[in-house]
Write an enzyme that holds these catalytic residues in place. Structure first.
Site, PDB file in Angstrom:
ATOM      1  N   ASP A 165      88.014  90.102  21.474  1.00  0.00           N
ATOM      2  CA  ASP A 165      87.428  89.053  22.785  1.00  0.00           C
ATOM      3  C   ASP A 165      86.148  89.347  23.541  1.00  0.00           C
ATOM      4  OD1 ASP A 165      88.672  91.324  23.975  1.00  0.00           O
ATOM      5  OD2 ASP A 165      89.344  90.082  25.622  1.00  0.00           O
TER       6      ASP A 165
ATOM      7  N   ASP B 148      84.200  95.326  23.325  1.00  0.00           N
ATOM      8  CA  ASP B 148      84.366  94.446  21.787  1.00  0.00           C
ATOM      9  C   ASP B 148      83.296  94.423  21.195  1.00  0.00           C
ATOM     10  OD1 ASP B 148      87.273  93.126  22.351  1.00  0.00           O
ATOM     11  OD2 ASP B 148      86.103  93.198  24.228  1.00  0.00           O
TER      12      ASP B 148
ATOM     13  N   ASN C 202      88.826  88.206  27.598  1.00  0.00           N
ATOM     14  CA  ASN C 202      87.927  88.630  28.999  1.00  0.00           C
ATOM     15  C   ASN C 202      87.083  87.393  29.368  1.00  0.00           C
ATOM     16  OD1 ASN C 202      88.160  91.664  28.795  1.00  0.00           O
ATOM     17  ND2 ASN C 202      86.821  91.559  26.673  1.00  0.00           N
TER      18      ASN C 202
ATOM     19  N   THR D 268      91.770  94.112  19.727  1.00  0.00           N
ATOM     20  CA  THR D 268      91.111  94.663  20.909  1.00  0.00           C
ATOM     21  C   THR D 268      91.171  93.557  22.009  1.00  0.00           C
ATOM     22  OG1 THR D 268      88.974  94.082  20.167  1.00  0.00           O
ATOM     23  CG2 THR D 268      89.533  96.246  19.616  1.00  0.00           C
TER      24      THR D 268
ATOM     25  N   ASN E  90      94.737  98.892  34.908  1.00  0.00           N
ATOM     26  CA  ASN E  90      93.585  98.343  35.239  1.00  0.00           C
ATOM     27  C   ASN E  90      93.345  96.948  35.844  1.00  0.00           C
ATOM     28  OD1 ASN E  90      93.648  97.064  32.536  1.00  0.00           O
ATOM     29  ND2 ASN E  90      91.632  97.864  32.022  1.00  0.00           N
TER      30      ASN E  90
ATOM     31  N   GLU F 116      97.622  97.420  31.886  1.00  0.00           N
ATOM     32  CA  GLU F 116      96.338  97.075  31.472  1.00  0.00           C
ATOM     33  C   GLU F 116      96.156  95.688  31.140  1.00  0.00           C
ATOM     34  OE1 GLU F 116      93.398  96.726  28.171  1.00  0.00           O
ATOM     35  OE2 GLU F 116      95.750  96.491  27.925  1.00  0.00           O
ATOM     36  N   PHE F 117      94.591  95.416  31.054  1.00  0.00           N
ATOM     37  CA  PHE F 117      94.361  93.891  31.035  1.00  0.00           C
ATOM     38  C   PHE F 117      94.820  93.184  29.396  1.00  0.00           C
ATOM     39  CE2 PHE F 117      91.367  90.734  29.239  1.00  0.00           C
ATOM     40  CZ  PHE F 117      91.527  89.743  30.413  1.00  0.00           C
ATOM     41  N   ASN F 118      94.736  93.809  28.422  1.00  0.00           N
ATOM     42  CA  ASN F 118      95.140  93.029  27.231  1.00  0.00           C
ATOM     43  C   ASN F 118      96.512  92.677  27.157  1.00  0.00           C
ATOM     44  OD1 ASN F 118      92.511  93.056  26.141  1.00  0.00           O
ATOM     45  ND2 ASN F 118      92.717  94.871  25.020  1.00  0.00           N
TER      46      ASN F 118
ATOM     47  N   HIS G 179      86.368 101.228  25.821  1.00  0.00           N
ATOM     48  CA  HIS G 179      87.856 101.295  25.505  1.00  0.00           C
ATOM     49  C   HIS G 179      88.029 100.868  24.008  1.00  0.00           C
ATOM     50  CE1 HIS G 179      88.889 101.286  29.551  1.00  0.00           C
ATOM     51  NE2 HIS G 179      88.032 100.236  29.562  1.00  0.00           N
ATOM     52  N   ASP G 180      87.595  99.658  23.493  1.00  0.00           N
ATOM     53  CA  ASP G 180      87.818  98.942  22.306  1.00  0.00           C
ATOM     54  C   ASP G 180      87.222  99.792  21.030  1.00  0.00           C
ATOM     55  OD1 ASP G 180      89.058  97.165  23.547  1.00  0.00           O
ATOM     56  OD2 ASP G 180      87.550  95.693  23.499  1.00  0.00           O
TER      57      ASP G 180
HETATM   58  C1  BDR Z   1      90.579  96.044  27.578  1.00  0.00           C
HETATM   59  O1  BDR Z   1      90.143  94.844  28.458  1.00  0.00           O
HETATM   60  C2  BDR Z   1      89.079  94.345  28.210  1.00  0.00           C
HETATM   61  O2  BDR Z   1      88.439  94.088  29.490  1.00  0.00           O
HETATM   62  C3  BDR Z   1      88.316  95.141  27.474  1.00  0.00           C
HETATM   63  O3  BDR Z   1      87.512  94.587  26.528  1.00  0.00           O
HETATM   64  C4  BDR Z   1      89.333  95.988  26.712  1.00  0.00           C
HETATM   65  O4  BDR Z   1      89.740  95.253  25.448  1.00  0.00           O
HETATM   66  C5  BDR Z   1      90.577  97.387  28.715  1.00  0.00           C
HETATM   67  O5  BDR Z   1      91.528  97.096  29.546  1.00  0.00           O
HETATM   68 CA    CA Z   2      88.514  93.563  24.534  1.00  0.00          CA
END
Ligand code: BDR
Ligand code: CA
Length: 319
Positions: A9, A14, A38, A123, A157, A163-165, A236-237
């Site tokens: 994304d 990414d 995202n 990712t 986060n 975590e976001f994903n 991260h990715d």
């Molecule tokens: C993940 O969330 C997205 O904002 C980033 O691209 C990464 O994949 C980190 O938590």
């Molecule tokens: Ca990502």
């Protein structure tokens, strides 16, 4: 040569992961699929298409996938990645279109074209992967490996717990972790070790245009003023792609991972049991930070920016 299909994304990190998958000569990037996360699906797809032409991997198919989560309203991370997803980076509009296939169809086609050989790397939110499993549950037996950036075992986060994903589509993540394969969960605890600090940014800038025009702006757009110990953005990715080619840079533990889908304060949390007798995941816990950056910067440095006018890094190679 590792075959990788990247479901993503883009997204600042990414885009850096794509840069690694394209730049490393030992990676055969077979396809890219996009998901809303995202930023909107329209923007993640547009970014993937623009990056493909800017970097010159025109032969790699790109297919758009799910606009949003399986059951919930979409969350986004525009406050981190910018409204369009690549921060301040503005690439030329792409001339080549996305594949007419859906992301699910492209994933299945590529895995079936080379059974047991394709490393599926996700990712973004896991919506496309869950939809692929729903369409063909046996796909989990035909990948070489499945690696995600997502989850965590100590902190979140998007929320303190998540975590976001995973937070963005916990129902999809639940399907993915229950599918009967081993998920390599490259989570926040690991990726927060991969910080693009001042020294790393200086090395990035030395890579030439791919560093100054792309990697540095991507790796510096987001800063967290609330973090008193801020040293730089975590890429991260990029860690998920690196795990495919260089697993020796990661110390990992087996674990059972369950996804919280009904929590009051914990929706999207990955509940990680390192003591389970029935593990479904490999969880990297420690990164060889120096080895990681040597690898990523080395591969990024092999990328020549090729645009439609046939220039590399803004310089006409024929002149
Ligand atoms: C993940 O969330 C997205 O904002 C980033 O691209 C990464 O994949 C980190 O938590
Ligand atoms: Ca990502």
């Amino acid at each position: 040569m590792a075959k990788i299909l990247l479901d993503c994304d883009p997204g600042l990190d990414d885009a850096l992961a794509l840069l690694l998958a394209h730049g490393d000569p030992d990676i055969d990037l077979v396809a890219v699929t996009t998901v809303g996360g995202n930023v909107s699906l329209a923007n993640t797809t547009r970014n993937a298409l623009r990056l493909r032409e800017y970097l010159g991997f025109d032969a790699v198919p790109i297919a758009a996938g799910a606009e949003g989560p399986l059951t919930r309203p979409a969350a986004n991370a525009e406050h981190v990645h910018g409204a369009e997803g690549l921060g301040t980076v503005r690439l030329p509009e792409a001339e080549l279109a996305a594949s007419e296939l859906s992301a699910v169809d492209l994933i299945i086609r590529e895995i079936d074209a080379a059974p047991g050989e394709v490393h599926l790397v996700a990712t973004g939110p896991l919506t496309n992967i869950a939809l692929t499993i729903r369409r063909d549950p046996s796909i989990v037996e035909r990948v070489a490996s499945f690696v995600i950036m997502g989850g965590s075992f100590t902190r979140g986060n998007a929320t303190p717990a998540a975590e976001f994903n995973i937070f963005a589509d916990p129902e999809a993540a639940e399907i993915v972790f229950a599918a009967g394969w081993t998920v390599v969960m490259v989570g926040l605890d690991l990726t927060l070790q991969a910080i693009a600090d001042a020294e790393i940014l200086a090395r990035m800038a030395e890579l030439g245009p791919v560093g100054t025009d792309l990697a540095v702006p991507l790796a510096t757009f987001w800063t967290n003023p609330d973090d008193a110990e801020w040293r730089g953005q975590a890429v991260h990715d990029v860690c998920a792609v690196a795990h495919v080619t260089h697993p020796e840079l990661f110390q990992s533990r087996r674990a059972r991972v369950e996804v919280e889908t009904a929590g009051h304060h914990t929706t999207g949390m990955t509940v990680v049991d390192f003591a389970s007798a029935e593990p479904n995941a490999i969880v990297p816990v420690r990164l060889d930070v120096d080895g990681f950056w040597d690898y990523a910067l080395g591969a990024w440095g092999m990328v020549g920016r090729v645009d439609r006018a046939g220039t590399i890094g803004g310089v006409d190679p024929r002149a």
